[in-house]
Design an enzyme around this catalytic site. Sequence first.
Site, PDB file in Angstrom:
ATOM      1  N   GLU A   1       4.980   0.046   4.702  1.00 19.18           N
ATOM      2  CA  GLU A   1       4.175   1.239   4.973  1.00 19.18           C
ATOM      3  C   GLU A   1       3.118   1.039   6.067  1.00 19.18           C
ATOM      4  OE1 GLU A   1       2.635   2.779   1.286  1.00 19.18           O
ATOM      5  OE2 GLU A   1       4.618   3.397   0.620  1.00 19.18           O
TER       6      GLU A   1
ATOM      7  N   GLU B   1      10.882   2.430  -2.320  1.00 14.95           N
ATOM      8  CA  GLU B   1       9.896   2.693  -3.380  1.00 14.95           C
ATOM      9  C   GLU B   1       9.959   4.160  -3.760  1.00 14.95           C
ATOM     10  OE1 GLU B   1       5.758   1.632  -2.749  1.00 14.95           O
ATOM     11  OE2 GLU B   1       6.345  -0.291  -1.881  1.00 14.95           O
TER      12      GLU B   1
ATOM     13  N   GLU C   1      -3.075  -1.704  -8.730  1.00 18.60           N
ATOM     14  CA  GLU C   1      -2.783  -0.540  -7.893  1.00 18.60           C
ATOM     15  C   GLU C   1      -3.895  -0.337  -6.847  1.00 18.60           C
ATOM     16  OE1 GLU C   1      -0.202   1.206  -7.243  1.00 18.60           O
ATOM     17  OE2 GLU C   1      -1.273   2.741  -6.124  1.00 18.60           O
ATOM     18  N   TRP C   2      -4.077  -1.320  -5.993  1.00 17.73           N
ATOM     19  CA  TRP C   2      -5.031  -1.266  -4.878  1.00 17.73           C
ATOM     20  C   TRP C   2      -6.396  -0.737  -5.337  1.00 17.73           C
ATOM     21  CZ3 TRP C   2      -2.814  -4.653  -2.161  1.00 17.73           C
ATOM     22  CH2 TRP C   2      -1.443  -4.660  -1.985  1.00 17.73           C
TER      23      TRP C   2
HETATM   24  C1  BGC Z   1       2.666   0.986  -1.839  1.00 17.88           C
HETATM   25  C2  BGC Z   1       2.548   0.258  -3.154  1.00 17.88           C
HETATM   26  C3  BGC Z   1       1.757   1.102  -4.124  1.00 17.88           C
HETATM   27  C4  BGC Z   1       2.504   2.376  -4.374  1.00 17.88           C
HETATM   28  C5  BGC Z   1       1.882   3.330  -5.380  1.00 17.88           C
HETATM   29  C6  BGC Z   1       2.891   2.469  -1.971  1.00 17.88           C
HETATM   30  O1  BGC Z   1       2.028   3.141  -1.114  1.00 17.88           O
HETATM   31  O2  BGC Z   1       3.605   0.362  -1.009  1.00 17.88           O
HETATM   32  O3  BGC Z   1       1.969  -0.978  -2.910  1.00 17.88           O
HETATM   33  O4  BGC Z   1       1.444   0.433  -5.300  1.00 17.88           O
HETATM   34  O5  BGC Z   1       2.645   3.075  -3.168  1.00 17.88           O
HETATM   35  O6  BGC Z   1       0.688   3.844  -4.917  1.00 17.88           O
END
Ligand code: BGC
Length: 469
Positions: free
Chosen positions: A165, A373, A424-425
């Site tokens: 991303e 994803e 989650e960041w």
């Molecule tokens: C990212 C992941 C993240 C997921 C859910 C994506 O933007 O690649 O690292 O956990 O979304 O937010």
Amino acid sequence: MAFPAGFGWGASTAAYQVEGGWDADGKGPSVWDTFTHQGGERVFQNQTGDVACGSYTLWEEDLKCIKQLGLTHYRFSLSWSRLLPDGTTGFINQKGIDYYNKIIDDLLTNGVTPIVTLYHFDLPQALEDKGGWLSEAIIESFDKYARFCFSTFGDRVKQWITINEPNILAIMAYDLGVFPPGVPHFGTGGYQAAHNLIKAHARSWHSYDSLFRKEQKGMVSLAIFAGWAEPADTNSVSDQEAAKRAIAFCLDFFAKPIFIDGDYPEVVKSQIAFMSKKQGYPSSRLPEFTEEEKRMIKGTADFFAVQYYTSRLVKYQENKKEEVGFLQDVELQVFPDPSWKRLDWVYVVPWGIRKLLKYIKDTYNNPVIYITENGLPQGDPASLDDTQRWEYFRQTFQELFKAIQLDKVNLKLYCAWSLLDNFEWTQGYSSRFGFFHVDFEDPARPRVPYTSAKEYAKIIRNNGLKESL
Ligand code: BGC
């Protein structure tokens, strides 16, 4: 709804989100280590990925989860600073190589294909200190790192994602400054970072192509985030244009240079030039590629990897105040339809993924597509029964089936986000995307399947849904 024979069913994770072991066995710090250790309420409850799911020591537990689901593919990322602690090949951490060798070998022994991401947001701090993605020097560093990975693991890894991303990274880290290094550069930094990310990806693809492809016979791409944008009023021309602009600034910004012609979409170039001029800049805030760079960038992906979570309605909104910023440059307003259900912070729009796939097919010459994803979060779950969440996954699979059967989209693989609940960041552990619940209070970090894990295993076993259109 039987999917085509050989369809890939996977799940994804990323190093910083699951591994922990942030300074174990010689690993160098990444920007996320620095950022989370600085505190300052930029991450939910100042949580860190120091331990996360503990996958650095608990890989065998992850493998059990992978086998329980019956995944055909597992996508994970390498921690750049675990392999190269200061980001350069000046010092190589053998312990890091050993860790990833074990994962790759165990996957292959169990008949699971590894898809390996070189870089998923966790830049070595030492490289950030030299300017990170704002500096052109990063292109060379990334290319050297990529070559190192291809030569170390490429005898067994055949599917590579260079950068996860880049579009989200550029905006979050270098425009808004909500991801590390945490310094906003509204309206300039995101574009500068994007420019270097595109060139770094292209350079490493060429390295693979010229030095490794013949022998290793693998494929290299990058994973682009994309939501679907639907005009708020389908009869309004300005809303239709706004929706197109939304997709151009998100997906096409990276995909058009790489898949089509080495250059940004016209609407992106003209919109940023127009806003920059209005704001008194001597030239556009969007950098330009030279003709030589365009030739270098064009055609540098072997498949189309896309990551979809949600959709939005879009409306034109003039940037009257002439605010400088990426979001302001696009001149639009985005919002959910009031009828859309919400899980945690994601609005559930399964049909958006079908529209997005069709768009990619039509715009990018019917490429082979991997969804690397897609997922749905939940907050702290009351129980392991996530039937409601599963229902949205099921609807998503119906949409994928329609995309393949009715729209003839060349979709070959689906990877859900994520195998496990993880870091989650900026939301820390408060937002859970896993098929397996992880107890972050328990030092053993037990992994326990949600209902959705059992359901996903059935889908994989049946290669589709036991229902018809
Ligand atoms: C990212 C992941 C993240 C997921 C859910 C994506 O933007 O690649 O690292 O956990 O979304 O937010």
